[in-house]
Design a protein around this motif. Sequence first.
Motif, PDB file in Angstrom:
ATOM      1  N   THR A  54      67.529  64.198  60.167  1.00  0.00           N
ATOM      2  CA  THR A  54      66.619  64.538  61.251  1.00  0.00           C
ATOM      3  C   THR A  54      65.205  64.637  60.694  1.00  0.00           C
ATOM      4  O   THR A  54      64.978  65.267  59.663  1.00  0.00           O
ATOM      5  N   VAL A  55      64.273  63.995  61.379  1.00  0.00           N
ATOM      6  CA  VAL A  55      62.886  63.947  60.932  1.00  0.00           C
ATOM      7  C   VAL A  55      62.010  64.655  61.958  1.00  0.00           C
ATOM      8  O   VAL A  55      61.956  64.255  63.121  1.00  0.00           O
ATOM      9  N   ALA A  56      61.348  65.716  61.529  1.00  0.00           N
ATOM     10  CA  ALA A  56      60.432  66.468  62.390  1.00  0.00           C
ATOM     11  C   ALA A  56      59.068  66.505  61.720  1.00  0.00           C
ATOM     12  O   ALA A  56      58.928  66.217  60.535  1.00  0.00           O
ATOM     13  N   GLY A  57      58.047  66.894  62.480  1.00  0.00           N
ATOM     14  CA  GLY A  57      56.718  66.990  61.891  1.00  0.00           C
ATOM     15  C   GLY A  57      55.664  66.608  62.903  1.00  0.00           C
ATOM     16  O   GLY A  57      55.963  66.114  63.994  1.00  0.00           O
ATOM     17  N   LEU A 156      64.044  73.563  69.346  1.00  0.00           N
ATOM     18  CA  LEU A 156      64.580  73.435  70.697  1.00  0.00           C
ATOM     19  C   LEU A 156      64.557  72.001  71.204  1.00  0.00           C
ATOM     20  O   LEU A 156      64.739  71.761  72.398  1.00  0.00           O
ATOM     21  N   ASP A 157      64.361  71.044  70.319  1.00  0.00           N
ATOM     22  CA  ASP A 157      64.349  69.645  70.717  1.00  0.00           C
ATOM     23  C   ASP A 157      65.770  69.140  70.924  1.00  0.00           C
ATOM     24  O   ASP A 157      66.705  69.577  70.257  1.00  0.00           O
ATOM     25  N   ALA A 158      65.929  68.190  71.822  1.00  0.00           N
ATOM     26  CA  ALA A 158      67.261  67.701  72.194  1.00  0.00           C
ATOM     27  C   ALA A 158      68.068  67.188  71.010  1.00  0.00           C
ATOM     28  O   ALA A 158      69.288  67.393  70.942  1.00  0.00           O
ATOM     29  N   VAL A 159      67.432  66.502  70.054  1.00  0.00           N
ATOM     30  CA  VAL A 159      68.196  65.942  68.932  1.00  0.00           C
ATOM     31  C   VAL A 159      68.783  67.032  68.054  1.00  0.00           C
ATOM     32  O   VAL A 159      69.721  66.786  67.275  1.00  0.00           O
ATOM     33  N   ASN A 160      68.286  68.269  68.186  1.00  0.00           N
ATOM     34  CA  ASN A 160      68.712  69.341  67.296  1.00  0.00           C
ATOM     35  C   ASN A 160      70.067  69.930  67.658  1.00  0.00           C
ATOM     36  O   ASN A 160      70.522  70.887  67.027  1.00  0.00           O
ATOM     37  N   ILE A 161      70.738  69.372  68.667  1.00  0.00           N
ATOM     38  CA  ILE A 161      72.116  69.808  68.907  1.00  0.00           C
ATOM     39  C   ILE A 161      73.040  69.258  67.825  1.00  0.00           C
ATOM     40  O   ILE A 161      74.171  69.728  67.667  1.00  0.00           O
TER      41      ILE A 161
END
Length: 435
Positions: A54-57, A156-161
């Motif tokens: 998972t890539v966030a930023g 709380l982003d959708a991909v974080n499930i």
Amino acid sequence: MSSSELSVKPVSLQDWEKYLYAINPNRIELGLDRIRKVASYMGVDSFPKSRVVTVAGTNGKGSTASMLASALSASGINCGLYTSPHILNFNERIAVNSVNADSDSLCEAFSAVYDAVEATGISLTFFEYTTLAAFYVFKKAECQVVVLEVGLGGRLDAVNIIDCDIAIIPSIGMDHCAILGNTEAEIAHEKAGIIKSGTARVLLGYLSDEAGNTIMKEVRDRGLPESAVLSLEKEIGVEFTDSTHFNLIKPFTVSGVHVPALPLINAPLSLTAALFIMEQMGLNPDLSRLLEGIRTTRLHGRVEIISENPTVILDVAHNPPAMKYLAGMLRQRGSRTKYAVIGMLKDKDIYSSLKELNGVFSRIYICSLPGERGSTSEYVKENLLKTGMSEGDIRTYDTAYEAYTAALGDLPSDSELVVCGSFVTAEELLKKLKA
């Protein structure tokens, strides 16, 4: 809007897109309970047989994710990639082995989400709907690795499930402050939400002490050892040899990495993540194939040269850190005269973004952007004047294409034109040019 509000389920991809946009792509509902329930019904709420990255930023998510997925796919690993937003075609958001999902696959995936929404009675946002469609495609393709770009924030982003094996955070900056927080620490807390107790590696870009310390606290709170974290500041050794090449010195040693088409600063994280994944999978990397994957990665609007004569560069930089990086890159290209076409969204920090461009452009052509978030050219001009640019060097237009056409007509020989400011600016212009 729920699927029950349609009397007939969409069939074609064009109809599905109309349906999804009717949901309102700008509507945001933070929280994971709704999407978790629908995902569970669909059987796409976990990927136990896949490695998940998972890539966030704030900036660099798309290019980091794309280079990683391309490197793995070139190495023969069945890899799925989910990014957003798209620029020309919806298919750009979901890819398997560096090939965008075809329309039939997307229609099948959307239909599965539609049926789950009908069965559960739970409404979804535009991004939640498309995220579940991506998960469906990856499940069906039996992807060995799934690379997910966060849409907004992280926690709380959708991909974080989906829990990730590797978390990558290329940058932290001030953007989406109304939702994520007004300090880098608050924003870093939201981004760090992708880190889970089972995450094996956390890879970080060049972060401020405030952001880095916040992420390290989150790592400790998850019970992870600090050794799980590797940053470009310390544990990942990189030598940038010129504007398109670097050597990776540690924890792996790789020389002569060529990145011709995407921001160089994000490539070391992509390569490091790819090598860790192959190590976890017990595979010996073929460096030539990995590097070929990175070298050939293309992504609309990331330092994209859309014309050679004259030179026209398209970049989606839209916040202060991204504009600062773009300005530095342009200065490295030399002292040729540079004009710009700029369109921005009114919920961005327009003044601070434009201030980063001081001294780069001899003339700027500002365009208004459509939609409720689009800023008018006059409002952008007001902010540009505050940065100290002369009014005589500013032109205003109603559309990106009008501004672009005017700029090309005025551009001196042996000069460069840069189009930037928003994904919407890039989309508006490219669609018109492709028409």
